[in-house]
Design a protein around this motif. Structure first.
Motif, PDB file in Angstrom:
ATOM      1  N   HIS A   1       0.996  -1.111   0.146  1.00 21.44           N
ATOM      2  CA  HIS A   1      -0.047   0.148   0.007  1.00 21.44           C
ATOM      3  C   HIS A   1       0.879   1.420   0.060  1.00 21.44           C
ATOM      4  CE1 HIS A   1      -3.352   2.606   0.835  1.00 21.44           C
ATOM      5  NE2 HIS A   1      -2.818   2.852   1.861  1.00 21.44           N
ATOM      6  N   PHE A   2       1.741   1.214   0.782  1.00 26.08           N
ATOM      7  CA  PHE A   2       2.730   2.385   0.925  1.00 26.08           C
ATOM      8  C   PHE A   2       3.598   2.521  -0.229  1.00 26.08           C
ATOM      9  CE2 PHE A   2       2.492   2.402   5.576  1.00 26.08           C
ATOM     10  CZ  PHE A   2       1.781   3.521   5.778  1.00 26.08           C
ATOM     11  N   ALA A   3       3.950   1.373  -0.918  1.00 29.36           N
ATOM     12  CA  ALA A   3       4.818   1.441  -1.886  1.00 29.36           C
ATOM     13  C   ALA A   3       4.194   2.012  -3.251  1.00 29.36           C
ATOM     14  CB  ALA A   3       5.295   0.057  -2.281  1.00 29.36           C
ATOM     15  N   THR A   4       2.952   1.620  -3.546  1.00 26.48           N
ATOM     16  CA  THR A   4       2.088   2.161  -4.664  1.00 26.48           C
ATOM     17  C   THR A   4       1.868   3.742  -4.404  1.00 26.48           C
ATOM     18  OG1 THR A   4      -0.210   1.444  -3.372  1.00 26.48           O
ATOM     19  CG2 THR A   4       0.808   0.073  -5.179  1.00 26.48           C
ATOM     20  N   LYS A   5       1.558   4.224  -3.276  1.00 20.96           N
ATOM     21  CA  LYS A   5       1.346   5.601  -3.068  1.00 20.96           C
ATOM     22  C   LYS A   5       2.961   6.499  -3.233  1.00 20.96           C
ATOM     23  CE  LYS A   5      -2.383   6.049   0.244  1.00 20.96           C
ATOM     24  NZ  LYS A   5      -3.058   7.160  -0.696  1.00 20.96           N
ATOM     25  N   TYR A   6       4.078   5.819  -2.678  1.00 23.80           N
ATOM     26  CA  TYR A   6       5.173   6.485  -2.990  1.00 23.80           C
ATOM     27  C   TYR A   6       5.408   6.370  -4.481  1.00 23.80           C
ATOM     28  CZ  TYR A   6      10.136   7.199  -2.001  1.00 23.80           C
ATOM     29  OH  TYR A   6      11.503   7.938  -2.403  1.00 23.80           O
ATOM     30  N   ALA A   7       5.299   5.281  -5.314  1.00 25.36           N
ATOM     31  CA  ALA A   7       5.605   5.294  -6.705  1.00 25.36           C
ATOM     32  C   ALA A   7       4.881   6.271  -7.325  1.00 25.36           C
ATOM     33  CB  ALA A   7       5.357   3.852  -7.102  1.00 25.36           C
ATOM     34  N   ARG A   8       3.533   6.623  -6.876  1.00 20.67           N
ATOM     35  CA  ARG A   8       2.736   7.615  -7.607  1.00 20.67           C
ATOM     36  C   ARG A   8       3.215   8.803  -7.274  1.00 20.67           C
ATOM     37  NH1 ARG A   8      -2.208   5.406  -6.423  1.00 20.67           N
ATOM     38  NH2 ARG A   8      -2.383   6.578  -4.470  1.00 20.67           N
ATOM     39  N   TYR A   9       3.640   9.119  -6.103  1.00 18.76           N
ATOM     40  CA  TYR A   9       4.261  10.531  -5.751  1.00 18.76           C
ATOM     41  C   TYR A   9       5.537  10.643  -6.665  1.00 18.76           C
ATOM     42  CZ  TYR A   9       7.569  13.533  -3.140  1.00 18.76           C
ATOM     43  OH  TYR A   9       8.385  14.395  -2.991  1.00 18.76           O
ATOM     44  N   LEU A  10       6.251   9.656  -6.872  1.00 22.38           N
ATOM     45  CA  LEU A  10       7.569   9.867  -7.574  1.00 22.38           C
ATOM     46  C   LEU A  10       7.416  10.119  -9.087  1.00 22.38           C
ATOM     47  CD1 LEU A  10       9.806   6.932  -6.265  1.00 22.38           C
ATOM     48  CD2 LEU A  10      10.186   9.237  -5.655  1.00 22.38           C
ATOM     49  N   TYR A  11       6.445   9.297  -9.579  1.00 22.52           N
ATOM     50  CA  TYR A  11       6.270   9.816 -11.061  1.00 22.52           C
ATOM     51  C   TYR A  11       5.323  10.925 -11.352  1.00 22.52           C
ATOM     52  CZ  TYR A  11       2.274   6.972 -11.852  1.00 22.52           C
ATOM     53  OH  TYR A  11       0.706   6.265 -11.719  1.00 22.52           O
ATOM     54  N   LYS A  12       4.397  11.269 -10.226  1.00 24.56           N
ATOM     55  CA  LYS A  12       3.457  12.231 -10.681  1.00 24.56           C
ATOM     56  C   LYS A  12       4.157  13.601 -10.023  1.00 24.56           C
ATOM     57  CE  LYS A  12      -0.420  10.092 -11.918  1.00 24.56           C
ATOM     58  NZ  LYS A  12      -1.299  10.583 -13.485  1.00 24.56           N
ATOM     59  N   VAL A  13       4.779  13.759  -9.030  1.00 30.04           N
ATOM     60  CA  VAL A  13       5.292  14.678  -8.503  1.00 30.04           C
ATOM     61  C   VAL A  13       6.783  15.050  -9.046  1.00 30.04           C
ATOM     62  CG1 VAL A  13       5.685  16.113  -6.348  1.00 30.04           C
ATOM     63  CG2 VAL A  13       3.665  14.638  -6.547  1.00 30.04           C
ATOM     64  N   LYS A  14       7.636  14.086  -8.964  1.00 29.29           N
ATOM     65  CA  LYS A  14       9.063  14.341  -9.056  1.00 29.29           C
ATOM     66  C   LYS A  14       9.326  13.776 -10.484  1.00 29.29           C
ATOM     67  CE  LYS A  14      11.985  13.620  -5.780  1.00 29.29           C
ATOM     68  NZ  LYS A  14      12.705  13.166  -4.759  1.00 29.29           N
ATOM     69  N   ASN A  15       8.543  13.329 -11.207  1.00 26.12           N
ATOM     70  CA  ASN A  15       8.734  12.896 -12.760  1.00 26.12           C
ATOM     71  C   ASN A  15       9.790  11.911 -12.455  1.00 26.12           C
ATOM     72  OD1 ASN A  15       7.814  13.155 -15.367  1.00 26.12           O
ATOM     73  ND2 ASN A  15       9.608  14.382 -15.869  1.00 26.12           N
ATOM     74  N   ASP A  16       9.884  11.062 -11.675  1.00 29.56           N
ATOM     75  CA  ASP A  16      11.133  10.164 -11.631  1.00 29.56           C
ATOM     76  C   ASP A  16      10.512   8.712 -12.092  1.00 29.56           C
ATOM     77  OD1 ASP A  16      13.158   8.517 -10.784  1.00 29.56           O
ATOM     78  OD2 ASP A  16      13.766   9.355  -9.093  1.00 29.56           O
ATOM     79  N   PHE A  17      10.307   8.286 -13.124  1.00 31.97           N
ATOM     80  CA  PHE A  17       9.726   7.001 -13.604  1.00 31.97           C
ATOM     81  C   PHE A  17      10.629   6.023 -13.329  1.00 31.97           C
ATOM     82  CE2 PHE A  17       7.762  10.139 -15.965  1.00 31.97           C
ATOM     83  CZ  PHE A  17       6.241   9.969 -16.129  1.00 31.97           C
ATOM     84  N   GLU A  18      11.809   5.988 -13.296  1.00 33.07           N
ATOM     85  CA  GLU A  18      12.679   5.069 -12.973  1.00 33.07           C
ATOM     86  C   GLU A  18      12.663   4.401 -11.536  1.00 33.07           C
ATOM     87  OE1 GLU A  18      17.518   3.996 -13.442  1.00 33.07           O
ATOM     88  OE2 GLU A  18      16.678   5.657 -14.409  1.00 33.07           O
TER      89      GLU A  18
END
Length: 248
Positions: A58-75
């Motif tokens: 649950h936390f991983a999916t939220k963190y991943a969404r933050y990374l690519y939506k906010v920080k544009n860090d897809f990798e």
């Protein structure tokens, strides 16, 4: 009053232990303040210290969404999700997020999306979930692939899976019907007597309705591409994140 807000959340965290909603509010408070390093630190701590793989996911999916939506860090978002899959390999929500990460890239990352679909289809998810992923893979290729053979292969894969799953559902419905027929007689004082016609009709009608509903949920026109309904929407897949918040 950021300091007071943080103080209230800290006090709540001490009063109600392990309530995830409080942790997420604290993370988002730091996000709004622009404290990116603190957000990263808190998410990673939550993932590492989660008491179950489901909570960690649950936390991983939220963190991943933050990374690519906010920080544009897809990798990095992709890495977080793939790491989560190691501990929770059949989690459909993680797999959906992995596909979405690749889908959101510019330009479109076809290879990454297909890799994510293959991870889903080779996982231990139940057959219902796999069928949905197979359909979405087909729809994605139909919309974006320039290789007709690739699209046809995906269609064959989906059709085979659909046929198998529909046959399985049909057998379950037939077995249920047979069991209801066997129970049409009941023991009363040691003597077998027939149930009333009304009761038998009610049972049969209910069973038929269930079977019809199951069958209808898998209806798909058998002529290739005829009346094909394109319902692809990555943001509205029928996989909702489980509510992990404490009932307190």
């Amino acid at each position: 009053n950021v300091e007071k807000a943080a103080e209230i959340l800290d006090d709540l965290g001490e009063t109600i232990k392990d309530m995830l909603e409080i942790v997420l509010r604290k993370i988002n408070l730091e996000r709004r303040l622009g404290n990116e390093e603190k957000v990263d630190e808190m998410y990673l701590k939550c993932i590492a210290e989660a008491k179950t793989s489901q909570m960690s996911s649950h936390f991983a999916t939220k963190y991943a969404r933050y990374l690519y939506k906010v920080k544009n860090d897809f990798e990095r978002a992709t890495k977080i999700l793939k790491d989560a899959l190691k501990n929770d390999p059949s989690n459909a929500y993680i797999l959906m997020q992995l596909i979405d990460v690749a889908y959101q890239k510019q330009p479109l990352d076809m290879d990454a999306i297909l890799e994510a679909f293959e991870l889903a289809l080779s996982s231990d998810m139940n057959n219902d979930q796999k069928l949905k992923f197979a359909q979405r893979k087909l729809e994605f290729l139909e919309d974006f692939s320039s290789d007709p053979q690739c699209i046809q292969d995906a269609y064959d894969e989906y059709a085979k899976m659909f046929k198998s799953q529909y046959a399985s559902r049909k057998r379950v419905a037939e077995d249920s019907e047979e069991n209801k027929d066997k129970k049409a007689k009941t023991e009363l004082n040691g003597t077998a007597v027939a149930v009333t016609a009304a009761d038998a009709t009610t049972a049969l009608t209910a069973s038929t309705a269930v079977a019809a509903t199951d069958a209808a949920s898998y209806q798909y026109h058998q002529s290739a591409w005829a009346n094909y309904h394109n319902s692809y929407n990555y943001q509205q897949w029928p996989y909702a994140a489980t509510n992990y918040y404490s009932s307190q």
